[in-house]
Design a protein around this motif. Structure first.
Motif, PDB file in Angstrom:
ATOM      1  N   SER A 215       0.899  -1.146  -0.065  1.00  0.00           N
ATOM      2  CA  SER A 215       0.088  -0.032   0.075  1.00  0.00           C
ATOM      3  C   SER A 215       0.841   1.258  -0.206  1.00  0.00           C
ATOM      4  CB  SER A 215      -0.922   0.108   1.151  1.00  0.00           C
ATOM      5  OG  SER A 215      -0.096   0.037   2.424  1.00  0.00           O
ATOM      6  N   ARG A 216       1.928   0.960   0.779  1.00  0.00           N
ATOM      7  CA  ARG A 216       3.007   2.448   0.426  1.00  0.00           C
ATOM      8  C   ARG A 216       3.180   2.840  -0.701  1.00  0.00           C
ATOM      9  NH1 ARG A 216       9.067   3.090   2.394  1.00  0.00           N
ATOM     10  NH2 ARG A 216       9.220   5.208   1.885  1.00  0.00           N
TER      11      ARG A 216
ATOM     12  N   ALA B 161       0.289   4.276  -2.184  1.00  0.00           N
ATOM     13  CA  ALA B 161      -0.050   5.862  -1.936  1.00  0.00           C
ATOM     14  C   ALA B 161       0.899   6.756  -2.366  1.00  0.00           C
ATOM     15  CB  ALA B 161       0.210   5.785  -0.024  1.00  0.00           C
ATOM     16  N   VAL B 162       2.172   6.188  -2.679  1.00  0.00           N
ATOM     17  CA  VAL B 162       3.448   7.251  -3.237  1.00  0.00           C
ATOM     18  C   VAL B 162       2.865   7.673  -4.798  1.00  0.00           C
ATOM     19  CG1 VAL B 162       5.702   7.641  -3.924  1.00  0.00           C
ATOM     20  CG2 VAL B 162       5.237   6.646  -1.691  1.00  0.00           C
ATOM     21  N   CYS B 163       2.439   6.524  -5.290  1.00  0.00           N
ATOM     22  CA  CYS B 163       2.354   6.583  -6.971  1.00  0.00           C
ATOM     23  C   CYS B 163       1.273   7.264  -7.234  1.00  0.00           C
ATOM     24  CB  CYS B 163       2.440   5.172  -7.553  1.00  0.00           C
ATOM     25  SG  CYS B 163       3.985   4.324  -7.498  1.00  0.00           S
ATOM     26  N   GLN B 164      -0.077   7.405  -6.432  1.00  0.00           N
ATOM     27  CA  GLN B 164      -1.192   7.869  -6.770  1.00  0.00           C
ATOM     28  C   GLN B 164      -1.225   9.509  -6.350  1.00  0.00           C
ATOM     29  OE1 GLN B 164      -4.477   6.879  -3.337  1.00  0.00           O
ATOM     30  NE2 GLN B 164      -4.136   5.194  -4.794  1.00  0.00           N
ATOM     31  N   ASN B 165      -0.283   9.878  -5.660  1.00  0.00           N
ATOM     32  CA  ASN B 165      -0.294  11.363  -5.353  1.00  0.00           C
ATOM     33  C   ASN B 165       1.199  11.816  -6.128  1.00  0.00           C
ATOM     34  OD1 ASN B 165       0.593  13.566  -4.070  1.00  0.00           O
ATOM     35  ND2 ASN B 165      -1.223  13.195  -2.709  1.00  0.00           N
TER      36      ASN B 165
ATOM     37  N   TYR C 273      10.062  -2.886  -2.534  1.00  0.00           N
ATOM     38  CA  TYR C 273       8.919  -3.012  -3.498  1.00  0.00           C
ATOM     39  C   TYR C 273       9.040  -4.428  -3.944  1.00  0.00           C
ATOM     40  CZ  TYR C 273       6.043  -1.783  -7.655  1.00  0.00           C
ATOM     41  OH  TYR C 273       5.050  -1.566  -8.475  1.00  0.00           O
ATOM     42  N   VAL C 274       7.757  -5.118  -4.009  1.00  0.00           N
ATOM     43  CA  VAL C 274       7.896  -6.483  -4.666  1.00  0.00           C
ATOM     44  C   VAL C 274       7.029  -6.374  -5.959  1.00  0.00           C
ATOM     45  CG1 VAL C 274       7.167  -8.673  -4.476  1.00  0.00           C
ATOM     46  CG2 VAL C 274       8.339  -7.744  -2.413  1.00  0.00           C
ATOM     47  N   GLY C 275       7.295  -6.660  -7.047  1.00  0.00           N
ATOM     48  CA  GLY C 275       6.671  -6.910  -8.427  1.00  0.00           C
ATOM     49  C   GLY C 275       7.383  -5.873  -9.508  1.00  0.00           C
ATOM     50  N   VAL C 276       6.408  -5.640 -10.534  1.00  0.00           N
ATOM     51  CA  VAL C 276       6.962  -4.756 -11.559  1.00  0.00           C
ATOM     52  C   VAL C 276       6.966  -3.453 -11.227  1.00  0.00           C
ATOM     53  CG1 VAL C 276       6.527  -3.994 -13.922  1.00  0.00           C
ATOM     54  CG2 VAL C 276       7.045  -6.440 -13.352  1.00  0.00           C
TER      55      VAL C 276
END
Lengths: 370, 370
Positions: free
Chosen positions: B86-87, B90-94, B237-240
């Motif tokens: 979720s972190r 939170a960062v990427c949508q703002n 981070y985990v994923g692409v």
């Protein structure tokens, strides 16, 4: 376009995975009561009561398994397009018809006899010279309905074990390697050929397929192309056809059997060729242009049979592509395959050995060119 | 393993297509009431009443769309593993948090200001020098919630159009090309990087992505790798993760924005790289070893937007790979993409032009290296 598939196992599954990107949807008709496809809509119909429901939903029909009642396929053909046609099924599910067609088209086969009793089986074994292999004329696949006779005296036991009223008896072939050809014919008659693959079987079940072959004479590939082309044209075939052959020490080819569908020995094309056999089958039956069949790099398909290895170990191999079928483990059952790709055949063989060591039921293969 | 995906569009669809071969099953949670994924089990939940049903079915959760309520994702995180966390959302949508993080990690960005009124917008435009681009701080994607100001006097109109209480205003960058980095981080912290792609946008929507770049200085790729690595490690981070950047005439890179998910500019990897971004995302979130990211050959992804071309025409192009999303046509809607592969960049560009001519709404691109 909604494509109906007769059968709901891993071949149907991989057809669907190749077809969603083309915009297709899939409905499977499963008559076993035990579908494993895991995607698309599955009509489970062990009592054969839901054919209408199936046909109402689909635009055209194909199949993943040729041991279907020919009458059923003809009935479907009267309602919806079926590719490949019921004629291909009729030929491919009967070893005598298949051999007769090979002969008529000038495709050499191992010497064989058709027998209808234990006595005739013994006489054929004497005449052809043991060892011979006896196979039920219909319903045989993956080594089922087969027996090897090391002496003519084993005829009675083999007859009793196979339990079939008509067998085909074949002389053993002194072969250098078992190979297969996968070719695709479009609705417009266009044909493309994949590079010939070498196959390694154990107990009648395919274990490894490798392509392209590093030592293949171009003339041998052309001969194989001409054989499968004559079959495709004769049957006015649409879709993927697989032809298994023996290559003899003099470079000659003898046809063993064919399958009117995507084939285990063509799975390497998913990661080793420009277009996979699955996509090309779907392109063919929909009347779309066929895709290129060139190999991208030396590729080996490793079947996972009976028990699965650890996915993390397998995926740690570089350029390893895991294809699981989402099935439970059972002795002799095909559960997955792994496509290994490498820049050279030497590196590929090394990778195949590393992969085989990760599979509980596999032993490392020996290919003809090693 | 049953993987839950928040969202049910084409990214989820392609994750599933990459995950079935790994033995995964998929459950999608669609809150729009209009899922298009077309495979797997879709829980349509516009009223937000079925989260429990969804969570009961899945082993871990990922998403195809980051504009999700952070509270919802935190709630899910308390119940099941969520990757990326979720972190990251939170960062990427703002855009303000994103820019702040870039700055803290020493990743250069275009000059920008944050404004909360039409007056502040006008002042920022004056200060930065027009043209500037104004973007809503949250909820913007695919060019939505954006406006270009050619003069400071357009501030009032832009403010009214965007209808958002807080905007970020960015100076226009004199760039040579728009590029993007796709990287993947495993649960164990292992990171792999794809070759940088050049992206061509029209009206804020991605149209073409091409990789690898024929004229890319190795140092520039290494700089981009180091930027995205610092983001991945900082966010645990985990994923692409996708990072869009501008490359300036001096070879420098300025970060534009990032997306915590598989990304349109990484679709070329399906046919152009050893392992696709989709498979690598699934490997990462399941704790499996990451696959190789090397490019196989020059590859260009062509988006199909608004109206589809004729599939037969497209598939007649050699080494063309069609990926349809099974969506109805609508102006500006992403309906499919085509991955084109060629042995050289020259042949690739020729093929891209032929492909663009087959698409009703496409115009041929011009890449920086032409």
């Amino acid at each position: 376009m909604n494509i109906g598939i007769l059968g709901a196992g891993q071949l149907g599954r991989m057809l669907a995975l190749a077809g969603y990107p083309l915009g297709n949807r899939f409905t499977f008709l499963d008559t076993t009561g035990n579908p494993s496809v895991g995607i698309g809509e599955v009509i489970v119909d062990p009592e054969n009561t839901q054919l209408e429901t199936f046909l109402d939903q689909v635009d055209l029909v194909t199949y993943e398994f040729e041991h279907l009642p020919v009458e059923l396929v003809r009935e479907i053909e009267a309602r919806k397009p079926v590719y490949p046609s019921s004629r291909a099924i009729a030929v491919c599910q009967n070893r005598v018809e298949e051999k007769t067609l090979f002969e008529r088209l000038g495709i050499p086969t191992p010497a064989y006899r058709v027998v209808e009793s234990a006595e005739q089986l013994k006489a054929a074994a004497l005449e052809l010279g043991c060892p011979v292999v006896a196979k039920s004329v219909t319903e045989g696949y993956d080594g089922k309905g087969q027996a090897v006779l090391k002496t003519p005296e084993q005829a009675e036991q083999a007859w009793a074990e196979i339990k079939h009223s008509k067998l085909i008896v074949e002389a053993f072939v002194d072969f250098v390697r078992e190979v297969s050809m996968i070719a695709v014919r479009g609705r417009d008659g266009d044909v493309v050929f994949y590079p010939m693959a070498e196959n390694v079987h154990v107990d009648g079940i395919l274990r490894y397929s490798l392509a392209p072959l590093p030592d293949l004479d171009e003339g041998v590939q052309q001969t194989a192309d001409s054989y499968i082309l004559s079959l495709l044209d004769e049957l006015d075939y649409v879709g993927v056809l697989a032809l298994e052959l023996f290559q003899t020490p003099d470079g000659g080819l003898l046809a063993n059997e064919m399958a009117p569908r995507v084939h285990n020995s063509g799975h390497w094309t998913q990661n080793g060729a420009v277009t996979s056999q699955f996509e090309n089958h779907l392109r063919a039956i929909q009347g779309l242009p066929l895709g290129q069949t060139a190999a991208l790099a030396p590729t080996c398909m490793v079947n996972v049979i009976g028990r699965e290895g650890d996915s993390a170990d397998i995926l740690a191999l570089p350029d390893a592509h895991l294809h699981r079928y989402d099935k439970s483990e059972r002795l002799g059952r095909k559960l997955a395959h792994i496509n290994l790709v490498a820049p050279t055949h030497g590196e590929l063989l090394e990778k195949v050995r590393r992969c085989a060591a990760l599979l509980p039921e596999a032993s490392a293969p020996r290919f003809s060119f090693e």
